[in-house]
Enzyme design. Structure first.
Site, PDB file in Angstrom:
ATOM      1  NE  ARG A   1      60.839  74.241   5.059  1.00  0.00           N
ATOM      2  CZ  ARG A   1      60.623  73.278   4.159  1.00  0.00           C
ATOM      3  NH1 ARG A   1      59.999  73.569   3.021  1.00  0.00           N
ATOM      4  NH2 ARG A   1      61.013  72.040   4.381  1.00  0.00           N
TER       5      ARG A   1
ATOM      6  CB  VAL B   1      64.894  69.061   2.471  1.00  0.00           C
ATOM      7  CG1 VAL B   1      63.995  68.217   1.585  1.00  0.00           C
ATOM      8  CG2 VAL B   1      64.064  70.083   3.254  1.00  0.00           C
TER       9      VAL B   1
ATOM     10  CG  HIS C   1      61.222  64.014  -0.314  1.00  0.00           C
ATOM     11  ND1 HIS C   1      60.440  63.766   0.787  1.00  0.00           N
ATOM     12  CD2 HIS C   1      60.826  63.123  -1.254  1.00  0.00           C
ATOM     13  CE1 HIS C   1      59.586  62.786   0.520  1.00  0.00           C
ATOM     14  NE2 HIS C   1      59.810  62.367  -0.708  1.00  0.00           N
TER      15      HIS C   1
ATOM     16  CB  THR D   1      57.690  59.262   8.467  1.00  0.00           C
ATOM     17  OG1 THR D   1      56.954  59.596   7.283  1.00  0.00           O
ATOM     18  CG2 THR D   1      57.771  57.758   8.624  1.00  0.00           C
TER      19      THR D   1
ATOM     20  CG  ASN E   1      55.116  58.692  15.034  1.00  0.00           C
ATOM     21  OD1 ASN E   1      54.606  59.515  15.800  1.00  0.00           O
ATOM     22  ND2 ASN E   1      55.208  58.890  13.732  1.00  0.00           N
TER      23      ASN E   1
HETATM   24  C1  BV8 Z   1      55.551  61.996  -7.052  1.00  0.00           C
HETATM   25  C2  BV8 Z   1      60.509  68.448  -0.010  1.00  0.00           C
HETATM   26  C3  BV8 Z   1      54.990  61.348  -9.184  1.00  0.00           C
HETATM   27  C4  BV8 Z   1      59.900  69.805  -0.163  1.00  0.00           C
HETATM   28  C5  BV8 Z   1      58.612  66.929   0.226  1.00  0.00           C
HETATM   29  C6  BV8 Z   1      47.057  61.317  -3.759  1.00  0.00           C
HETATM   30  C7  BV8 Z   1      47.290  60.129  -3.106  1.00  0.00           C
HETATM   31  C8  BV8 Z   1      48.581  59.622  -2.947  1.00  0.00           C
HETATM   32  C9  BV8 Z   1      49.675  60.316  -3.458  1.00  0.00           C
HETATM   33  C10 BV8 Z   1      49.433  61.494  -4.101  1.00  0.00           C
HETATM   34  C11 BV8 Z   1      48.144  62.010  -4.255  1.00  0.00           C
HETATM   35  N1  BV8 Z   1      48.242  63.179  -4.916  1.00  0.00           N
HETATM   36  C12 BV8 Z   1      49.539  63.435  -5.186  1.00  0.00           C
HETATM   37  C13 BV8 Z   1      50.264  62.410  -4.721  1.00  0.00           C
HETATM   38  C14 BV8 Z   1      51.714  62.245  -4.820  1.00  0.00           C
HETATM   39  C15 BV8 Z   1      52.397  63.140  -3.809  1.00  0.00           C
HETATM   40  C16 BV8 Z   1      51.930  62.870  -2.407  1.00  0.00           C
HETATM   41  O1  BV8 Z   1      52.316  61.872  -1.811  1.00  0.00           O
HETATM   42  N2  BV8 Z   1      51.080  63.751  -1.868  1.00  0.00           N
HETATM   43  C17 BV8 Z   1      50.599  63.580  -0.520  1.00  0.00           C
HETATM   44  C18 BV8 Z   1      50.446  64.947   0.153  1.00  0.00           C
HETATM   45  C19 BV8 Z   1      49.273  62.847  -0.568  1.00  0.00           C
HETATM   46  N3  BV8 Z   1      53.794  62.816  -3.908  1.00  0.00           N
HETATM   47  C20 BV8 Z   1      54.552  63.486  -4.786  1.00  0.00           C
HETATM   48  O2  BV8 Z   1      54.168  64.405  -5.448  1.00  0.00           O
HETATM   49  C21 BV8 Z   1      55.980  62.961  -4.923  1.00  0.00           C
HETATM   50  N4  BV8 Z   1      56.262  62.819  -6.311  1.00  0.00           N
HETATM   51  O3  BV8 Z   1      54.684  61.278  -6.616  1.00  0.00           O
HETATM   52  O4  BV8 Z   1      55.867  62.069  -8.362  1.00  0.00           O
HETATM   53  C22 BV8 Z   1      55.514  61.482 -10.537  1.00  0.00           C
HETATM   54  C23 BV8 Z   1      55.781  60.329 -11.204  1.00  0.00           C
HETATM   55  C24 BV8 Z   1      56.238  60.421 -12.473  1.00  0.00           C
HETATM   56  C25 BV8 Z   1      56.426  61.673 -13.059  1.00  0.00           C
HETATM   57  C26 BV8 Z   1      56.146  62.838 -12.361  1.00  0.00           C
HETATM   58  C27 BV8 Z   1      55.697  62.743 -11.073  1.00  0.00           C
HETATM   59  C28 BV8 Z   1      56.969  63.956  -4.346  1.00  0.00           C
HETATM   60  C29 BV8 Z   1      56.782  64.042  -2.873  1.00  0.00           C
HETATM   61  C30 BV8 Z   1      57.894  64.888  -2.271  1.00  0.00           C
HETATM   62  C31 BV8 Z   1      57.325  66.171  -1.737  1.00  0.00           C
HETATM   63  N5  BV8 Z   1      58.398  66.930  -1.063  1.00  0.00           N
HETATM   64  N6  BV8 Z   1      59.635  67.602   0.792  1.00  0.00           N
HETATM   65  C32 BV8 Z   1      59.986  70.603   1.113  1.00  0.00           C
HETATM   66  O5  BV8 Z   1      60.449  70.078   2.143  1.00  0.00           O
HETATM   67  O6  BV8 Z   1      59.563  71.765   1.073  1.00  0.00           O
HETATM   68  S1  BV8 Z   1      57.626  65.973   1.206  1.00  0.00           S
HETATM   69  C33 BV8 Z   1      57.562  66.726   2.730  1.00  0.00           C
HETATM   70  O7  BV8 Z   1      56.395  66.261   3.349  1.00  0.00           O
HETATM   71  C34 BV8 Z   1      58.654  66.297   3.653  1.00  0.00           C
HETATM   72  O8  BV8 Z   1      59.896  66.186   3.044  1.00  0.00           O
HETATM   73  C35 BV8 Z   1      58.166  64.991   4.185  1.00  0.00           C
HETATM   74  O9  BV8 Z   1      58.607  63.958   3.364  1.00  0.00           O
HETATM   75  C36 BV8 Z   1      56.699  65.096   4.040  1.00  0.00           C
HETATM   76  C37 BV8 Z   1      56.059  65.186   5.388  1.00  0.00           C
HETATM   77  O10 BV8 Z   1      56.016  63.898   5.821  1.00  0.00           O
HETATM   78  P1  BV8 Z   1      56.698  63.476   7.213  1.00  0.00           P
HETATM   79  O11 BV8 Z   1      58.167  63.541   7.068  1.00  0.00           O
HETATM   80  O12 BV8 Z   1      56.079  62.199   7.582  1.00  0.00           O
HETATM   81  O13 BV8 Z   1      56.319  64.594   8.241  1.00  0.00           O
HETATM   82  P2  BV8 Z   1      54.909  64.852   8.887  1.00  0.00           P
HETATM   83  O14 BV8 Z   1      54.910  66.226   9.413  1.00  0.00           O
HETATM   84  O15 BV8 Z   1      53.861  64.399   7.933  1.00  0.00           O
HETATM   85  O16 BV8 Z   1      54.857  63.808  10.112  1.00  0.00           O
HETATM   86  C38 BV8 Z   1      55.747  63.966  11.184  1.00  0.00           C
HETATM   87  C39 BV8 Z   1      55.640  62.697  11.997  1.00  0.00           C
HETATM   88  O17 BV8 Z   1      56.597  62.767  13.040  1.00  0.00           O
HETATM   89  C40 BV8 Z   1      54.281  62.513  12.654  1.00  0.00           C
HETATM   90  O18 BV8 Z   1      53.887  61.163  12.510  1.00  0.00           O
HETATM   91  C41 BV8 Z   1      54.546  62.825  14.122  1.00  0.00           C
HETATM   92  O19 BV8 Z   1      53.741  62.051  14.990  1.00  0.00           O
HETATM   93  C42 BV8 Z   1      55.983  62.404  14.252  1.00  0.00           C
HETATM   94  N7  BV8 Z   1      56.725  63.070  15.319  1.00  0.00           N
HETATM   95  C43 BV8 Z   1      56.541  64.317  15.815  1.00  0.00           C
HETATM   96  N8  BV8 Z   1      57.462  64.557  16.776  1.00  0.00           N
HETATM   97  C44 BV8 Z   1      58.247  63.438  16.863  1.00  0.00           C
HETATM   98  C45 BV8 Z   1      57.785  62.498  15.936  1.00  0.00           C
HETATM   99  N9  BV8 Z   1      58.349  61.289  15.770  1.00  0.00           N
HETATM  100  C46 BV8 Z   1      59.401  60.991  16.572  1.00  0.00           C
HETATM  101  N10 BV8 Z   1      59.914  61.844  17.478  1.00  0.00           N
HETATM  102  C47 BV8 Z   1      59.368  63.076  17.656  1.00  0.00           C
HETATM  103  N11 BV8 Z   1      59.878  63.904  18.580  1.00  0.00           N
END
Ligand code: BV8
Ligand code: ZN
Length: 253
Positions: free
Chosen positions: A78, A111, A127, A196, A221
């Site tokens: 990446r 990131v 993140h 997002t 979006n």
């Molecule tokens: C935490 C770094 C707690 C790493 C990333 C069940 C339910 C709810 C939550 C959870 C659950 N089980 C676990 C959790 C918590 C979990 C979570 O949310 N999981 C998800 C999968 C359900 N979260 C965590 O673990 C977080 N920590 O909760 O800690 C805690 C508390 C106390 C003590 C200990 C722990 C940590 C989350 C951080 C994870 N790390 N990144 C790396 O990059 O390798 S997140 C990673 O995924 C990205 O950084 C990004 O944030 C995320 C992806 O999301 P998006 O950015 O939205 O991207 P995506 O591809 O999803 O969407 C793209 C969008 O763009 C789409 O809508 C598309 O239509 C649009 N698009 C496309 N092209 C365009 C466009 N828009 C505009 N223009 C375009 N041209």
């Protein structure tokens, strides 16, 4: 070479008026803002060697403990991909917008560091940053010792394995970044939510916090997401088209 003239778009007069009157703006971004730079989003299928992995399965401390070399190599792949791309017109328009308001803070889930490369000065990285090397054992920042062949490389201080300085699933966000992000959401006049899918917590809470605190919520979006329902304005399109056009509309009116 003058940038191609942004496609002219008509925006809701109320949005442009609100923007013209705004003093504090927050721009919350996800992987979609980097899509037009050629950086695959998390929803995009992974390509090549990594096609058989789901990001959520690699971006965890458990995956790193189980197979540090594979996780390190995924990030190296990446880094190479991100190192070869440029900020796109969305990043640049967001950086230019910064001059037009008392404060404009970018709160990004990405990131890749592309907002900073485009010139945005006030960036909160929820993140972490893929270019950072941290020790998995002692947590120190540790530049990679030159020339080593071990994968992952080891920490210069404690000989622990190095990991990328990103927040993995199951890890807490940096407290200072989360506090700043909350403060921005609570004080923003206008809160942009760009590229997002709003699925990752706790970042996905920020638009709700902003809306509850009275901000005008603007969603950018190409496809509908969960936050459309709470947005005052939904700009259906690619960030690289919408944001330059919005900047141009602000200048025109
Ligand atoms: C935490 C770094 C707690 C790493 C990333 C069940 C339910 C709810 C939550 C959870 C659950 N089980 C676990 C959790 C918590 C979990 C979570 O949310 N999981 C998800 C999968 C359900 N979260 C965590 O673990 C977080 N920590 O909760 O800690 C805690 C508390 C106390 C003590 C200990 C722990 C940590 C989350 C951080 C994870 N790390 N990144 C790396 O990059 O390798 S997140 C990673 O995924 C990205 O950084 C990004 O944030 C995320 C992806 O999301 P998006 O950015 O939205 O991207 P995506 O591809 O999803 O969407 C793209 C969008 O763009 C789409 O809508 C598309 O239509 C649009 N698009 C496309 N092209 C365009 C466009 N828009 C505009 N223009 C375009 N041209
Ligand atoms: Zn160490």
């Amino acid at each position: 070479m003058r940038a191609a003239h942004p496609a002219r778009m008509d925006f809701d007069t109320e949005l442009v008026e609100r923007l013209r009157a705004a003093r504090r703006v927050a721009v919350f971004t996800g992987a979609g803002v980097s899509a037009e730079s050629g950086v695959p989003t998390f929803r995009d299928a992974q390509t090549g060697l990594w096609a058989r992995f789901r990001p959520e399965d690699l971006a965890t401390p458990e995956a790193f403990r189980r197979d540090p070399a594979t996780v390190w190599n995924w990030y190296a792949w990446r880094r190479e991909l991100i190192g070869g791309v440029q900020p796109n017109p969305a990043h640049r328009a967001i950086a230019e917008l910064q001059q037009r308001f008392d404060t404009l803070t970018v709160v990004t889930q990405n990131v890749d560091g592309l907002h900073q490369r485009a010139g945005s000065r006030d960036v909160v990285e929820l993140h972490g940053n893929i270019w950072l090397d941290l020790c998995f054992e002692c947590g120190r920042r540790s530049a990679q010792p030159g020339g080593g062949t071990e994968v992952p490389p080891r920490c210069a201080y404690c000989n622990g394995l190095l990991r990328p300085g990103v927040v993995w699933f199951g890890e807490s966000l940096p407290p200072s970044a989360w506090d700043r992000a909350l403060d921005c959401a609570q004080r923003a006049d206008i809160f942009f939510c760009i590229g997002t899918s709003s699925l990752v917590e706790p970042a996905a809470r920020l638009p709700h916090v902003a809306r509850a605190a009275g901000a005008v919520l603007v969603q950018v979006n190409p496809v509908p997401t969960a936050h459309d329902a709470i947005a005052h304005h939904v700009l259906r399109g690619k960030a690289g088209v919408v944001m330059p056009a919005l900047l141009e509309a602000l200048e025109r009116m």
